[in-house]
Design a protein around this motif. Structure first.
Motif, PDB file in Angstrom:
ATOM      1  N   TYR A  91      -7.965   6.926  -2.963  1.00  0.00           N
ATOM      2  CA  TYR A  91      -7.845   7.575  -4.254  1.00  0.00           C
ATOM      3  C   TYR A  91      -7.151   6.488  -5.172  1.00  0.00           C
ATOM      4  CZ  TYR A  91      -8.425  12.090  -1.797  1.00  0.00           C
ATOM      5  OH  TYR A  91      -8.896  13.080  -0.952  1.00  0.00           O
ATOM      6  N   LEU A  92      -7.747   6.512  -6.490  1.00  0.00           N
ATOM      7  CA  LEU A  92      -7.217   5.476  -7.294  1.00  0.00           C
ATOM      8  C   LEU A  92      -6.424   6.226  -8.443  1.00  0.00           C
ATOM      9  CD1 LEU A  92     -10.282   3.027  -7.821  1.00  0.00           C
ATOM     10  CD2 LEU A  92      -8.151   2.704  -6.145  1.00  0.00           C
ATOM     11  N   VAL A  93      -5.137   5.691  -8.629  1.00  0.00           N
ATOM     12  CA  VAL A  93      -4.308   6.477  -9.701  1.00  0.00           C
ATOM     13  C   VAL A  93      -3.685   5.293 -10.464  1.00  0.00           C
ATOM     14  CG1 VAL A  93      -2.170   7.919  -9.868  1.00  0.00           C
ATOM     15  CG2 VAL A  93      -3.563   8.120  -7.995  1.00  0.00           C
ATOM     16  N   LYS A  94      -3.847   5.642 -11.871  1.00  0.00           N
ATOM     17  CA  LYS A  94      -3.388   4.797 -12.765  1.00  0.00           C
ATOM     18  C   LYS A  94      -1.905   5.069 -13.032  1.00  0.00           C
ATOM     19  CE  LYS A  94      -5.229   1.578 -15.782  1.00  0.00           C
ATOM     20  NZ  LYS A  94      -5.089   0.121 -15.258  1.00  0.00           N
ATOM     21  N   SER A  95      -1.120   3.684 -13.226  1.00  0.00           N
ATOM     22  CA  SER A  95       0.304   3.808 -13.546  1.00  0.00           C
ATOM     23  C   SER A  95       0.498   2.919 -14.572  1.00  0.00           C
ATOM     24  CB  SER A  95       1.145   3.923 -12.151  1.00  0.00           C
ATOM     25  OG  SER A  95       2.442   4.020 -12.508  1.00  0.00           O
ATOM     26  N   GLU A  97      -0.077  -0.203 -16.717  1.00  0.00           N
ATOM     27  CA  GLU A  97      -0.990  -1.279 -16.405  1.00  0.00           C
ATOM     28  C   GLU A  97      -1.557  -1.557 -14.723  1.00  0.00           C
ATOM     29  OE1 GLU A  97       2.965  -3.769 -16.305  1.00  0.00           O
ATOM     30  OE2 GLU A  97       2.330  -1.758 -17.189  1.00  0.00           O
ATOM     31  N   PHE A  98      -0.798  -0.775 -13.913  1.00  0.00           N
ATOM     32  CA  PHE A  98      -1.072  -0.930 -12.584  1.00  0.00           C
ATOM     33  C   PHE A  98      -1.856   0.339 -11.973  1.00  0.00           C
ATOM     34  CE2 PHE A  98       3.093  -3.249 -13.120  1.00  0.00           C
ATOM     35  CZ  PHE A  98       2.470  -4.435 -12.698  1.00  0.00           C
ATOM     36  N   THR A  99      -2.415  -0.034 -10.748  1.00  0.00           N
ATOM     37  CA  THR A  99      -3.462   1.138 -10.126  1.00  0.00           C
ATOM     38  C   THR A  99      -2.771   1.244  -8.693  1.00  0.00           C
ATOM     39  OG1 THR A  99      -5.280   0.841 -11.361  1.00  0.00           O
ATOM     40  CG2 THR A  99      -5.746   1.749  -9.573  1.00  0.00           C
ATOM     41  N   PHE A 100      -2.621   2.441  -8.461  1.00  0.00           N
ATOM     42  CA  PHE A 100      -2.188   2.938  -7.193  1.00  0.00           C
ATOM     43  C   PHE A 100      -3.441   3.105  -6.304  1.00  0.00           C
ATOM     44  CE2 PHE A 100       2.063   3.646  -8.548  1.00  0.00           C
ATOM     45  CZ  PHE A 100       2.994   3.120  -7.728  1.00  0.00           C
ATOM     46  N   GLU A 101      -3.413   2.648  -4.830  1.00  0.00           N
ATOM     47  CA  GLU A 101      -4.611   2.863  -4.014  1.00  0.00           C
ATOM     48  C   GLU A 101      -3.760   3.569  -2.947  1.00  0.00           C
ATOM     49  OE1 GLU A 101      -6.356  -0.806  -2.699  1.00  0.00           O
ATOM     50  OE2 GLU A 101      -7.192  -1.199  -4.361  1.00  0.00           O
ATOM     51  N   ILE A 102      -4.210   4.798  -3.039  1.00  0.00           N
ATOM     52  CA  ILE A 102      -3.771   5.685  -1.972  1.00  0.00           C
ATOM     53  C   ILE A 102      -4.813   6.150  -0.820  1.00  0.00           C
ATOM     54  CG2 ILE A 102      -2.939   7.984  -1.523  1.00  0.00           C
ATOM     55  CD1 ILE A 102      -2.898   6.727  -4.898  1.00  0.00           C
ATOM     56  N   ILE A 114      -1.167   6.361   2.710  1.00  0.00           N
ATOM     57  CA  ILE A 114      -0.160   5.155   2.411  1.00  0.00           C
ATOM     58  C   ILE A 114      -0.662   4.675   0.963  1.00  0.00           C
ATOM     59  CG2 ILE A 114       0.189   2.601   2.881  1.00  0.00           C
ATOM     60  CD1 ILE A 114      -0.213   3.013   5.780  1.00  0.00           C
ATOM     61  N   ALA A 115       0.442   4.374   0.010  1.00  0.00           N
ATOM     62  CA  ALA A 115      -0.222   4.132  -1.152  1.00  0.00           C
ATOM     63  C   ALA A 115       0.246   2.498  -1.252  1.00  0.00           C
ATOM     64  CB  ALA A 115       0.943   4.751  -2.354  1.00  0.00           C
ATOM     65  N   GLU A 116      -0.681   1.745  -1.925  1.00  0.00           N
ATOM     66  CA  GLU A 116      -0.449   0.331  -2.097  1.00  0.00           C
ATOM     67  C   GLU A 116      -0.499   0.107  -3.589  1.00  0.00           C
ATOM     68  OE1 GLU A 116      -3.445  -1.867   0.036  1.00  0.00           O
ATOM     69  OE2 GLU A 116      -2.407  -1.080   2.092  1.00  0.00           O
ATOM     70  N   ILE A 117       0.347  -0.645  -4.063  1.00  0.00           N
ATOM     71  CA  ILE A 117       0.067  -1.144  -5.508  1.00  0.00           C
ATOM     72  C   ILE A 117       0.000  -2.727  -5.559  1.00  0.00           C
ATOM     73  CG2 ILE A 117       2.578  -1.188  -6.030  1.00  0.00           C
ATOM     74  CD1 ILE A 117       1.900  -0.235  -8.674  1.00  0.00           C
ATOM     75  N   GLU A 118      -1.043  -3.270  -6.257  1.00  0.00           N
ATOM     76  CA  GLU A 118      -1.358  -4.699  -6.237  1.00  0.00           C
ATOM     77  C   GLU A 118      -0.621  -5.313  -7.467  1.00  0.00           C
ATOM     78  OE1 GLU A 118      -4.716  -6.970  -5.411  1.00  0.00           O
ATOM     79  OE2 GLU A 118      -5.407  -5.525  -3.892  1.00  0.00           O
ATOM     80  N   LEU A 119       0.404  -6.119  -7.702  1.00  0.00           N
ATOM     81  CA  LEU A 119       0.997  -6.767  -8.510  1.00  0.00           C
ATOM     82  C   LEU A 119       0.591  -8.238  -8.964  1.00  0.00           C
ATOM     83  CD1 LEU A 119       4.468  -5.655  -6.851  1.00  0.00           C
ATOM     84  CD2 LEU A 119       3.138  -4.301  -8.744  1.00  0.00           C
ATOM     85  N   LEU A 120       1.105  -8.394 -10.272  1.00  0.00           N
ATOM     86  CA  LEU A 120       0.622 -10.081 -10.637  1.00  0.00           C
ATOM     87  C   LEU A 120       1.681 -10.866 -10.151  1.00  0.00           C
ATOM     88  CD1 LEU A 120      -0.108  -8.885 -14.386  1.00  0.00           C
ATOM     89  CD2 LEU A 120      -1.790  -9.288 -12.151  1.00  0.00           C
ATOM     90  N   SER A 121       3.016 -10.427  -9.850  1.00  0.00           N
ATOM     91  CA  SER A 121       4.229 -11.268  -9.214  1.00  0.00           C
ATOM     92  C   SER A 121       4.904 -10.366  -8.376  1.00  0.00           C
ATOM     93  CB  SER A 121       4.985 -11.975 -10.510  1.00  0.00           C
ATOM     94  OG  SER A 121       5.692 -10.890 -10.890  1.00  0.00           O
ATOM     95  N   GLU A 122       5.735 -11.156  -7.769  1.00  0.00           N
ATOM     96  CA  GLU A 122       6.648 -10.420  -6.630  1.00  0.00           C
ATOM     97  C   GLU A 122       7.582  -9.713  -7.450  1.00  0.00           C
ATOM     98  OE1 GLU A 122       8.016 -12.362  -3.263  1.00  0.00           O
ATOM     99  OE2 GLU A 122       5.603 -13.055  -2.339  1.00  0.00           O
TER     100      GLU A 122
END
Length: 157
Positions: A91-95, A97-102, A114-122
């Protein structure tokens, strides 16, 4: 390309009402060594081969290379994969400027979300939805490659 992501357990299914998209995923691993994995994935009507490197010390980033391949080839490659397969709905959820992949897992990993969020920096800061639970970034048990070897159903709860 370097992938920077954080992983969290999910505490409720409220994310489903916030999702703007969902897709079925089946995947297997040609190689699940922690320093380098090679994954074959079929997601809806597309297929991919992905190579991932070893995680950084923080567990937040690692090398990732991905290429789309024909679904027919992916089906053949899945037959060569190590034992254990991953079946899940993403499932994709917008937050902002980011998107969670659940990922809601099925089969041997039924009950795990599990939810993952891809970031531009740590150092990126993001809003945490109320359904987001304990952070498991860097915990190898929650890597899909390891869930094939030691599925969630075998864990002591």
């Amino acid at each position: 390309m370097i992938e920077i992501e954080r992983k969290f357990l999910v505490t409720s299914d409220k994310y489903k009402t916030e999702a703007f998209k969902s897709s079925e995923i089946k995947q297997g691993y040609l190689n699940s060594h922690p320093e380098r994995t090679t994954r074959i994935r079929i997601q809806d009507k597309k297929a991919f081969i992905t190579i991932k490197g070893k995680s950084s010390e923080s567990g937040l980033s690692r090398f990732e290379w991905e290429k789309e391949i024909p679904v027919e080839e992916a089906l053949e490659l899945l037959k060569l994969c190590e034992p254990g397969a991953i079946e899940k709905v993403r499932y994709l959820v917008k937050s902002k400027e980011f998107t969670f992949e659940i990922d809601e897992f099925f089969g041997s990993n039924q009950g795990l979300v599990i939810a993952e969020i891809e970031l531009l920096s740590e150092e990126d800061i993001f809003e945490k939805p109320n359904w987001l639970g304990e952070e498991v970034t860097g915990n190898n048990n929650y890597y899909n490659s390891q869930l094939c070897i030691n599925p969630y159903k075998n864990w002591k709860k």
